[in-house]
Design an enzyme around this catalytic site. Structure first.
Site, PDB file in Angstrom:
ATOM      1  N   ASP A  34      44.400  23.856   6.369  1.00  0.00           N
ATOM      2  CA  ASP A  34      43.143  24.544   6.646  1.00  0.00           C
ATOM      3  C   ASP A  34      42.386  23.620   7.602  1.00  0.00           C
ATOM      4  OD1 ASP A  34      40.536  25.439   6.826  1.00  0.00           O
ATOM      5  OD2 ASP A  34      40.557  26.322   4.827  1.00  0.00           O
ATOM      6  N   PHE A  63      39.294  27.020  -2.050  1.00  0.00           N
ATOM      7  CA  PHE A  63      38.158  27.547  -1.317  1.00  0.00           C
ATOM      8  C   PHE A  63      38.087  29.035  -1.658  1.00  0.00           C
ATOM      9  CE2 PHE A  63      35.651  29.293   2.135  1.00  0.00           C
ATOM     10  CZ  PHE A  63      34.513  28.540   1.938  1.00  0.00           C
ATOM     11  N   THR A  64      36.876  29.561  -1.706  1.00  0.00           N
ATOM     12  CA  THR A  64      36.653  30.920  -2.236  1.00  0.00           C
ATOM     13  C   THR A  64      37.525  31.976  -1.562  1.00  0.00           C
ATOM     14  OG1 THR A  64      34.793  31.100  -0.713  1.00  0.00           O
ATOM     15  CG2 THR A  64      34.284  30.431  -2.975  1.00  0.00           C
ATOM     16  N   LYS A 113      33.101  26.420  12.594  1.00  0.00           N
ATOM     17  CA  LYS A 113      32.613  25.102  12.154  1.00  0.00           C
ATOM     18  C   LYS A 113      32.865  24.066  13.259  1.00  0.00           C
ATOM     19  CE  LYS A 113      33.095  27.436   8.087  1.00  0.00           C
ATOM     20  NZ  LYS A 113      33.565  28.816   8.009  1.00  0.00           N
ATOM     21  N   PHE A 126      29.244  35.536  -5.530  1.00  0.00           N
ATOM     22  CA  PHE A 126      28.088  34.724  -5.120  1.00  0.00           C
ATOM     23  C   PHE A 126      27.366  35.297  -3.906  1.00  0.00           C
ATOM     24  CE2 PHE A 126      32.108  33.301  -3.516  1.00  0.00           C
ATOM     25  CZ  PHE A 126      31.888  33.282  -2.144  1.00  0.00           C
ATOM     26  N   ARG A 165      27.087  26.074  -5.154  1.00  0.00           N
ATOM     27  CA  ARG A 165      28.532  25.848  -5.164  1.00  0.00           C
ATOM     28  C   ARG A 165      28.917  25.356  -6.556  1.00  0.00           C
ATOM     29  NH1 ARG A 165      31.290  28.191  -0.808  1.00  0.00           N
ATOM     30  NH2 ARG A 165      30.332  29.783  -2.081  1.00  0.00           N
ATOM     31  N   TYR A 174      41.446  44.733  27.833  1.00  0.00           N
ATOM     32  CA  TYR A 174      42.010  44.974  26.500  1.00  0.00           C
ATOM     33  C   TYR A 174      43.211  44.063  26.257  1.00  0.00           C
ATOM     34  CZ  TYR A 174      43.726  47.113  22.296  1.00  0.00           C
ATOM     35  OH  TYR A 174      44.120  47.289  21.005  1.00  0.00           O
TER      36      TYR A 174
HETATM   37  C1  P61 Z   1      31.042  27.907   4.649  1.00  0.00           C
HETATM   38  F1  P61 Z   1      29.889  30.687   0.703  1.00  0.00           F
HETATM   39  N1  P61 Z   1      33.286  28.492   5.113  1.00  0.00           N
HETATM   40  O1  P61 Z   1      31.486  26.775   4.362  1.00  0.00           O
HETATM   41  P1  P61 Z   1      35.376  32.247   7.668  1.00  0.00           P
HETATM   42  N2  P61 Z   1      38.202  27.651   4.968  1.00  0.00           N
HETATM   43  C2  P61 Z   1      37.162  26.819   4.831  1.00  0.00           C
HETATM   44  C3  P61 Z   1      35.873  27.288   5.001  1.00  0.00           C
HETATM   45  O2  P61 Z   1      34.858  26.445   4.856  1.00  0.00           O
HETATM   46  C4  P61 Z   1      35.662  28.660   5.335  1.00  0.00           C
HETATM   47  C5  P61 Z   1      36.788  29.499   5.476  1.00  0.00           C
HETATM   48  C6  P61 Z   1      38.035  28.966   5.285  1.00  0.00           C
HETATM   49  C7  P61 Z   1      32.011  28.913   5.059  1.00  0.00           C
HETATM   50  C8  P61 Z   1      31.583  30.359   5.174  1.00  0.00           C
HETATM   51  C9  P61 Z   1      31.651  30.915   3.798  1.00  0.00           C
HETATM   52  O3  P61 Z   1      32.254  31.266  -0.264  1.00  0.00           O
HETATM   53  C10 P61 Z   1      32.039  31.297   1.079  1.00  0.00           C
HETATM   54  O4  P61 Z   1      35.353  32.040   9.150  1.00  0.00           O
HETATM   55  C11 P61 Z   1      37.419  25.414   4.490  1.00  0.00           C
HETATM   56  O5  P61 Z   1      34.042  32.112   7.028  1.00  0.00           O
HETATM   57  O6  P61 Z   1      36.038  33.528   7.307  1.00  0.00           O
HETATM   58  C12 P61 Z   1      34.365  29.184   5.446  1.00  0.00           C
HETATM   59  O7  P61 Z   1      36.286  31.067   7.137  1.00  0.00           O
HETATM   60  C13 P61 Z   1      36.642  30.934   5.804  1.00  0.00           C
HETATM   61  C14 P61 Z   1      30.650  30.668   2.905  1.00  0.00           C
HETATM   62  C15 P61 Z   1      32.832  31.404   3.310  1.00  0.00           C
HETATM   63  C16 P61 Z   1      30.837  30.892   1.568  1.00  0.00           C
HETATM   64  C17 P61 Z   1      33.018  31.637   1.939  1.00  0.00           C
HETATM   65  O8  P61 Z   1      29.854  28.194   4.632  1.00  0.00           O
END
Ligand code: P61
Length: 457
Positions: free
Chosen positions: A214, A123-124, A257, A449, A382, A71
């Site tokens: 980021d 970013f979303t 990623k 979305f 997108r 833990y």
């Molecule tokens: C992706 F449709 N990306 O690209 P988490 N910052 C950035 C990202 O690309 C990102 C996050 C933060 C995704 C997954 C995803 O609208 C969407 O680990 C530059 O996913 O929490 C994530 O990181 C967030 C897809 C996220 C989406 C949001 O596919």
């Protein structure tokens, strides 16, 4: 056209299902024409996202066996902390279960009611956490980023004049930090340059504004700098990654990623007070500060993934050039898409692909549904659906970029998968006048979305 050979061989395979057009027509209808709602089993080639979809190496699978599931104080935590410090150069490290969790904690700590947070395009999840914390996002990316056919080599760059304008308008004390993303996702995976980052650093120092990176796709960005920016051709991607981070005050990162794992994230920073506060938050929302929502084995695989991403430049060259190969096939067939090609994905330009479908009828969504039916390939909308509604007016935001993202998972697909996907999309482009628009039948309030449902108009 050159395809850079994969610097690995395949040891384990995962069968994928080939389906008929009739089958796919039914599947997409049941999914409310939203590719997020398709079952993965019904997808032939999954280009929805590069997030959490990487193939792990044998060394990462082996690392999973070395998970210390204590833990508190797992040895994998200390190894991961040291790896993050070595590769990214920040002093302090806070693990989280994925990127948005790090964004949540950072936003809660740095943003106050009425804050403005500039960023190189939204970013979303990032913008939503800023808004939930009482802030307002302000786009300060260069204008070129909003033009899919502009060939600027660093379309992720910040326009310093836009920063100055914001400071003049609201005052520097209302701007806690700028959210600076590498390989800007919503712009098409477009890189920032070191020159821009240095200029921004000078600007921010003048006004006492932090730069929060980021860091999700910094390795890919470093490769573009090596290829495109004067003075960097002889530097290793590893050194460039560290240099990028050195001009910033800290970062959030989705490890799903560039860091080559299926789950994980982190916050890192140089300021000790911020670190202490972030650790206090992580135990509320994520778990103890020595695991932050990850298991010991997750942390072990992540540390190994980070090391592999920068171990030598062969991997990242193959990764980015594979995406570029896909884009080149579409270029040859005049299929409209964002240029220059990004690191993680090719983005079709739905406004030019489907000029007769009004943005209120979601051309990018229509295109993702049609690509699935035509090919079994899953892509991601997108555009207007992803951008959501303006909180003040309630209207759809109608972003300049109405895109379909074809995202390359890392180390997963081969040249023939890409050839197949490109061929299907080219065929669809030739028959594009048969496509129709869509309307909502279910629209969630936030991040709509992901779960929205549609019907053809
Ligand atoms: C992706 F449709 N990306 O690209 P988490 N910052 C950035 C990202 O690309 C990102 C996050 C933060 C995704 C997954 C995803 O609208 C969407 O680990 C530059 O996913 O929490 C994530 O990181 C967030 C897809 C996220 C989406 C949001 O596919």
């Amino acid at each position: 056209m050159k395809y850079v050979p994969e610097p690995f061989r395949i040891k384990t395979v995962e069968p994928i299902k080939m389906t008929t057009r009739k089958y796919r027509e039914q599947a997409i209808k049941e999914a409310g024409y939203n590719t997020f709602l398709l079952r993965s089993e019904d997808v032939f080639i999954d280009l929805l996202t590069d997030s959490g979809t990487s193939a792990m190496s044998d060394a990462q699978w082996a690392a999973l066996q070395l998970g210390d599931e204590a833990y508190a104080g797992s040895k994998n935590f200390y190894d991961l902390e040291k790896t993050v410090q070595d590769v990214f150069g920040y002093k302090y490290f806070v693990p989280t279960h994925q990127g948005r969790a790090a964004e949540h904690i950072m936003s809660k700590l740095l943003i106050k009611e009425g804050s403005c947070i500039p960023g190189n395009m939204y970013f979303t999840t990032t913008r939503l956490h800023q808004e939930l914390a009482g802030g307002r996002f302000v786009d300060v990316i260069i204008d070129e980023a909003h033009d899919p056919s502009n060939p600027h080599p660093f379309k992720g760059n910040v326009d310093i004049n836009k920063m100055q304008k914001l400071v003049d308008e609201v005052g520097a004390d209302r701007i806690p930090y700028i959210s600076y993303e590498t390989c800007v996702n919503m712009a098409g995976g477009q890189p920032i340059s070191i020159a821009n980052l240095k200029e921004l650093r000078n600007f921010c120092d003048k006004y006492g504004i932090k730069i929060m990176l980021d860091n999700t796709r910094t390795v890919e960005n470093a490769y573009f700098i090596q290829q495109r920016e004067k003075g960097y051709a002889d530097k290793s991607v590893k050194d460039i990654v560290k240099e990028i981070c050195s001009y910033t005050d800290g970062c959030t990162c989705s490890s799903k990623k560039d860091c080559l794992v299926n789950i994980g994230g982190f916050l890192a920073m140089n300021d000790e007070d911020f670190f202490v506060e972030a650790k206090a938050q992580v135990v509320i929302y994520e778990g103890l500060h020595t695991y932050g929502g990850m298991s010991g084995r997750d942390m072990a695989a992540l540390a190994q993934g980070i090391r592999e991403a920068v171990a030598n430049d062969d991997y990242i060259k193959y990764r980015v050039e594979q995406t570029n190969y896909f884009g080149e096939l579409l270029t040859q067939a005049d299929v409209p898409h964002v240029i220059p090609h990004g690191g993680h994905a090719i983005f079709l330009d739905a406004k030019r692909f489907l000029p007769d479908i009004d943005q209120e009828q979601f051309p990018a969504l229509a295109l993702t549904a049609a690509i699935y039916v035509e090919t079994g390939v899953r892509a991601m909308e997108r555009g207007n659906v992803s951008a959501g509604r303006d909180p003040e007016t309630g209207e759809n935001r109608r972003p300049k970029l109405e895109l379909v993202r074809l995202t390359m998972p890392r180390r997963v697909y081969t040249q023939s998968h890409i050839d197949y996907a490109a061929e299907g999309i080219i065929k669809l482009y030739q028959n594009r006048d048969q496509l129709r628009g869509f309307r909502f039948v279910f629209e969630p309030k936030q991040l709509r979305f992901f779960q929205a449902r549609f019907e053809p108009v």
